[in-house]
Design a protein around this motif. Structure first.
Motif, PDB file in Angstrom:
ATOM      1  N   TYR A  38      -3.166  -1.821  -2.541  1.00  0.00           N
ATOM      2  CA  TYR A  38      -4.277  -1.126  -1.896  1.00  0.00           C
ATOM      3  C   TYR A  38      -3.980   0.368  -1.851  1.00  0.00           C
ATOM      4  CZ  TYR A  38      -5.994  -5.639  -0.160  1.00  0.00           C
ATOM      5  OH  TYR A  38      -6.474  -6.925  -0.071  1.00  0.00           O
ATOM      6  N   GLY A  93     -11.597  -2.622   0.689  1.00  0.00           N
ATOM      7  CA  GLY A  93     -11.289  -2.315   2.079  1.00  0.00           C
ATOM      8  C   GLY A  93     -12.088  -1.095   2.483  1.00  0.00           C
ATOM      9  N   PHE A 118      -2.510  -4.633   7.777  1.00  0.00           N
ATOM     10  CA  PHE A 118      -2.428  -3.607   6.737  1.00  0.00           C
ATOM     11  C   PHE A 118      -1.434  -2.518   7.128  1.00  0.00           C
ATOM     12  CE2 PHE A 118      -3.886   0.322   4.700  1.00  0.00           C
ATOM     13  CZ  PHE A 118      -3.990  -0.097   3.389  1.00  0.00           C
ATOM     14  N   THR A 157       0.852  -1.184   0.000  1.00  0.00           N
ATOM     15  CA  THR A 157       0.000   0.000   0.000  1.00  0.00           C
ATOM     16  C   THR A 157       0.885   1.229   0.000  1.00  0.00           C
ATOM     17  OG1 THR A 157      -1.817   1.168   1.112  1.00  0.00           O
ATOM     18  CG2 THR A 157      -0.179   0.097   2.533  1.00  0.00           C
ATOM     19  N   GLY A 205      -7.782   0.866   0.542  1.00  0.00           N
ATOM     20  CA  GLY A 205      -7.283   0.696   1.901  1.00  0.00           C
ATOM     21  C   GLY A 205      -7.134   2.049   2.593  1.00  0.00           C
ATOM     22  N   VAL A 206      -8.257   2.654   3.022  1.00  0.00           N
ATOM     23  CA  VAL A 206      -9.616   2.127   2.951  1.00  0.00           C
ATOM     24  C   VAL A 206     -10.529   3.146   2.276  1.00  0.00           C
ATOM     25  CG1 VAL A 206      -9.503   0.624   4.959  1.00  0.00           C
ATOM     26  CG2 VAL A 206     -10.117   3.011   5.298  1.00  0.00           C
TER      27      VAL A 206
END
Length: 276
Positions: free
Chosen positions: A32, A113, A230, A6, A83-84
């Motif tokens: 993400y 997410g 995460f 991410t 994310g997110v």
């Protein structure tokens, strides 16, 4: 174990479609991207980072669904996730259409997410009463599920409602929904009811929380939810620890920077943790 990445993608970082292609080339399983529509200049909510000043990247965040659509057309296998996504701040009918379109374009590679948010001022500009944000997220996700799965969908809730309606495209399959947030009874009840997994930010406290999550899933009569730590900074010991807990995917944090800052980190992560 699947390893994803991410990054806080902004107008000043490595473009997300290039990041996705580079991650896929190096064997990463997922990408993400976060969401903030805007950051009100009158700051009253403390930064979630613990800093005195909110980092500028929060105000420069790209729209994740648009960015992931660009990533979809230059990749073949990597999972594309939010994310997110701040579902309380989004119209569920419009968002359901956008997510389903992204899933069709990507060949069924989308994971959603979802988070409840931390910025009261941002939520207020979307007309969200802060005390209702969890209830809104729940209804918005349930309403999107109806649109994704029913040829003629309808929903009636306090924060989302529509009469029997047609909406295509449908996703290629079930869109997995991972709920982000700190462990607790309310979050785990929501995961058990309408989520597919829990996305603990940073991954702290996972072992201690697993019994409560398992109990919530059992009470709902469903299998144990996925757990996807995460924004983790990896070490061999940490990844082995997660593997020992039965975790099947970990999302690693890479710096929000240009190619010269990001690619060496991807190379190092791939070299140090390949084959896990």
């Amino acid at each position: 174990m699947r390893l994803g990445i991410t990054m806080f993608a902004t107008d000043r970082t490595m473009p997300p479609h290039e990041l996705a292609a580079a991650a896929e080339e190096r064997g990463f399983a997922s990408l993400y991207l976060p969401e903030h529509t805007h950051i009100p200049a009158a700051r009253t909510t403390p930064p979630p980072t613990g800093d005195d000043t909110l980092p500028e990247e929060y105000a420069r965040t790209l729209d994740p669904l648009v960015a992931l659509a660009a990533a979809a057309v230059v990749t073949r296998t990597i999972t594309l996730g939010t994310g997110v996504l701040l579902a309380a701040q989004r119209d569920p009918v419009v968002t359901a259409k956008a997510v389903a379109t992204l899933d069709r374009i990507s060949g069924g590679r989308v994971v959603l997410g979802v988070g409840y948010g931390w910025n009261r001022e941002e939520a207020a500009d979307h007309g969200v009463d802060w005390t209702t944000r969890r209830a809104r997220v729940r209804e918005h996700v349930l309403a999107m599920r109806e649109l994704w799965t029913k040829d003629e969908a309808a929903f009636k809730g306090e924060y989302a409602a529509f009469e029997p309606s047609w909406s295509w495209p449908k996703p290629e399959g079930r869109i997995p929904v991972l709920l982000g947030g700190a462990p607790g009874p309310t979050l785990f009840a929501h995961v058990a009811e309408y989520g597919d997994g829990w996305m603990p930010i940073g991954g702290a406290g996972v072992r201690e929380a697993l019994p409560a999550l398992r109990a919530a899933c059992e009470a709902a009569g469903r299998p144990m939810a996925r757990v996807v730590p995460f924004g983790t900074v990896p070490t061999p010991g940490k990844l082995e620890y997660y593997a020992g807990l039965g975790v099947e995917e970990v999302v690693l944090r890479v710096p929000g920077g240009g190619r010269d800052a990001v690619l060496p980190v991807l190379d190092r992560y791939a070299a140090e943790h390949a084959g896990r």
